[in-house]
Design a protein around this motif. Sequence first.
Motif, PDB file in Angstrom:
ATOM      1  N   ALA A  89       0.822  -1.214   0.000  1.00  0.00           N
ATOM      2  CA  ALA A  89       0.000   0.000   0.000  1.00  0.00           C
ATOM      3  C   ALA A  89       0.849   1.254   0.000  1.00  0.00           C
ATOM      4  O   ALA A  89       0.416   2.293  -0.461  1.00  0.00           O
ATOM      5  N   ALA A  90       2.037   1.189   0.545  1.00  0.00           N
ATOM      6  CA  ALA A  90       2.892   2.376   0.598  1.00  0.00           C
ATOM      7  C   ALA A  90       4.330   1.926   0.752  1.00  0.00           C
ATOM      8  O   ALA A  90       4.606   0.817   1.199  1.00  0.00           O
ATOM      9  N   LEU A  91       5.215   2.776   0.361  1.00  0.00           N
ATOM     10  CA  LEU A  91       6.632   2.448   0.443  1.00  0.00           C
ATOM     11  C   LEU A  91       7.127   2.614   1.868  1.00  0.00           C
ATOM     12  O   LEU A  91       6.960   3.671   2.463  1.00  0.00           O
ATOM     13  N   PRO A  92       7.720   1.602   2.471  1.00  0.00           N
ATOM     14  CA  PRO A  92       8.231   1.754   3.827  1.00  0.00           C
ATOM     15  C   PRO A  92       9.478   2.627   3.845  1.00  0.00           C
ATOM     16  O   PRO A  92      10.170   2.769   2.842  1.00  0.00           O
ATOM     17  N   VAL A  93       9.734   3.217   4.983  1.00  0.00           N
ATOM     18  CA  VAL A  93      10.971   3.979   5.147  1.00  0.00           C
ATOM     19  C   VAL A  93      12.109   2.976   5.281  1.00  0.00           C
ATOM     20  O   VAL A  93      12.116   2.145   6.187  1.00  0.00           O
ATOM     21  N   ILE A  94      13.041   3.027   4.377  1.00  0.00           N
ATOM     22  CA  ILE A  94      14.110   2.040   4.340  1.00  0.00           C
ATOM     23  C   ILE A  94      15.460   2.741   4.325  1.00  0.00           C
ATOM     24  O   ILE A  94      15.565   3.937   4.082  1.00  0.00           O
ATOM     25  N   SER A  95      16.483   1.952   4.584  1.00  0.00           N
ATOM     26  CA  SER A  95      17.849   2.435   4.520  1.00  0.00           C
ATOM     27  C   SER A  95      18.569   1.658   3.426  1.00  0.00           C
ATOM     28  O   SER A  95      18.123   0.578   3.012  1.00  0.00           O
ATOM     29  N   TYR A  96      19.682   2.203   2.962  1.00  0.00           N
ATOM     30  CA  TYR A  96      20.445   1.489   1.931  1.00  0.00           C
ATOM     31  C   TYR A  96      20.860   0.107   2.416  1.00  0.00           C
ATOM     32  O   TYR A  96      20.980  -0.837   1.628  1.00  0.00           O
ATOM     33  N   SER A  97      21.060  -0.035   3.730  1.00  0.00           N
ATOM     34  CA  SER A  97      21.484  -1.331   4.267  1.00  0.00           C
ATOM     35  C   SER A  97      20.383  -2.379   4.175  1.00  0.00           C
ATOM     36  O   SER A  97      20.655  -3.574   4.254  1.00  0.00           O
ATOM     37  N   ASP A  98      19.111  -1.946   4.015  1.00  0.00           N
ATOM     38  CA  ASP A  98      18.019  -2.897   3.832  1.00  0.00           C
ATOM     39  C   ASP A  98      17.981  -3.452   2.404  1.00  0.00           C
ATOM     40  O   ASP A  98      17.418  -4.518   2.175  1.00  0.00           O
ATOM     41  N   ILE A  99      18.547  -2.721   1.469  1.00  0.00           N
ATOM     42  CA  ILE A  99      18.516  -3.127   0.062  1.00  0.00           C
ATOM     43  C   ILE A  99      19.829  -3.769  -0.355  1.00  0.00           C
ATOM     44  O   ILE A  99      19.849  -4.788  -1.046  1.00  0.00           O
ATOM     45  N   PHE A 100      20.936  -3.182   0.082  1.00  0.00           N
ATOM     46  CA  PHE A 100      22.265  -3.665  -0.297  1.00  0.00           C
ATOM     47  C   PHE A 100      22.889  -4.337   0.925  1.00  0.00           C
ATOM     48  O   PHE A 100      23.408  -3.678   1.823  1.00  0.00           O
ATOM     49  N   VAL A 139      30.257   1.874   1.547  1.00  0.00           N
ATOM     50  CA  VAL A 139      29.303   2.977   1.637  1.00  0.00           C
ATOM     51  C   VAL A 139      29.599   3.842   2.853  1.00  0.00           C
ATOM     52  O   VAL A 139      29.567   5.083   2.781  1.00  0.00           O
ATOM     53  N   GLU A 140      29.895   3.214   3.983  1.00  0.00           N
ATOM     54  CA  GLU A 140      30.216   3.986   5.189  1.00  0.00           C
ATOM     55  C   GLU A 140      31.469   4.839   4.969  1.00  0.00           C
ATOM     56  O   GLU A 140      31.525   5.996   5.413  1.00  0.00           O
ATOM     57  N   LEU A 141      32.461   4.276   4.296  1.00  0.00           N
ATOM     58  CA  LEU A 141      33.664   5.060   3.991  1.00  0.00           C
ATOM     59  C   LEU A 141      33.314   6.248   3.091  1.00  0.00           C
ATOM     60  O   LEU A 141      33.809   7.363   3.299  1.00  0.00           O
ATOM     61  N   VAL A 145      24.299 -10.072  -7.103  1.00  0.00           N
ATOM     62  CA  VAL A 145      22.871 -10.335  -7.271  1.00  0.00           C
ATOM     63  C   VAL A 145      22.281 -10.926  -5.995  1.00  0.00           C
ATOM     64  O   VAL A 145      21.176 -10.556  -5.581  1.00  0.00           O
ATOM     65  N   GLY A 146      23.006 -11.832  -5.365  1.00  0.00           N
ATOM     66  CA  GLY A 146      22.478 -12.492  -4.172  1.00  0.00           C
ATOM     67  C   GLY A 146      22.364 -11.594  -2.964  1.00  0.00           C
ATOM     68  O   GLY A 146      21.661 -11.946  -2.004  1.00  0.00           O
ATOM     69  N   ASN A 147      23.019 -10.446  -2.976  1.00  0.00           N
ATOM     70  CA  ASN A 147      22.997  -9.551  -1.814  1.00  0.00           C
ATOM     71  C   ASN A 147      22.326  -8.212  -2.114  1.00  0.00           C
ATOM     72  O   ASN A 147      22.523  -7.251  -1.384  1.00  0.00           O
TER      73      ASN A 147
END
Length: 463
Positions: free
Chosen positions: A47-58, A67-69, A262-264
Amino acid sequence: MKMRTLVAILPPLALAGCSLAPRTDLPPPPVPQSWPVGDAYLMQSEAALPVISYSDIFRDPALRALVELALANNRDLRVAAANVAAARAQARATRAELFPEITVGGSVEHTDRSGAEPETSYAVSGGVSSFELDLFGKLANASEAERNRALATEAAARAVRLGLVADLVNAWAGYAADRDLLIIAEETAANARDSVRLTRARLEGGVAPRTDLRQAEQILASAEGDIARQKTALAQDENLVRLLVGSEFDTKLLPTDMGQVVGNTEVLPAGTNSQVLLRRPDIVQAEYLLRAANADIGAARAALFPSISLTGLLGFASDALATLFDSAAFSKTIGGAASLAIFDGGKRSANIVAAQADRDAALANYEGAIQNAFREVADALADQGTVGDRLKAAQAYREAAADNAMLADARYRGGVDSYLANLDAQRSLFAARQAEVAVQLEMVRNRVTLYRVLGGDQASPAN
């Protein structure tokens, strides 16, 4: 006397803060309420896009470390953070105009005239210098405009952060794809060397024509050229990652192959409601610039009315330091002034028209940003809906090409077919393996694109 002074001051103070700016009414988003549907699109049940972080996708730990660096060292991100700090400071400086400036000072003056007694005088004073009563909201609207511009700058900084993460993931995935292509080229070259040795032996034995050897040598030369190109591409990929990270990094953090990538990398749910676009940093930036333009109209309108300012001075003056703070040395001064330009050649009216035109342009930019965002998401969803099928087709094609290449090689070694059939089979297998890697890279980049065009996470680099 004090009561009359208070009665005279209260009405202007009551009027202070009155705004002549038009109210900011955001128009409905000029796009459909839901994403497109059809054969090219996956069905979306969220129904709506959840608030996510890059760490949830990658999810790869090595990628997260890079990314942190990058978030700590990337120079573009530092520039964005500096811009945010400057915009916030400018907003505070503009808001300070709403308050009186209180100053204190002291002086000592010594005069020694010929034939006269030396004279020394002392003075201490403090007061308010030209405090403008903001009766019509000129200063308040100017402050509001700068505050909204500061918020727009923060949104722009979030866009830089979002783009940095997306670019780094794409570069990281590109390195994996080029590494796979290098392995394919090396394996193809190894097989070609075996074919060259075989065809040379068959030529020397009078079994095969010279054309078979030359064709095998062509495959070997082509594969060796690809090896050289892929080594260059890998070095350039590493240089790009280094630039995005902003510092040296452990090369062990680079991926080994596309399977790891792809797997991550997770699929970002798009949701069915296009209202989620309103959280994109570029749209948030356009909204704040629209609000700032509205406030500018209020400031321009207020310039048509009189400017009223107050001054006040309290102090002590004495010719002896010991009696400086006696009641007899105390003095006070209170004053006021009003000014109104009765002729300016239409300058202030033109400023209002210009501010209104800027507001109209900001409104068009806001609506245009929403429309562009909708198109980007719709395009990415269309790609997401079919890329899985393209990958399955590429894998099936590669499997068939590999089996065909094995059979063609066996038939050639057995003397059943000419080397031309074997050559075509090897070329088809080489192209099929390259195509599979390309589609895998497309799949990852599609997920990165969805992360970017749907607004990604909402953290600010200035926080």
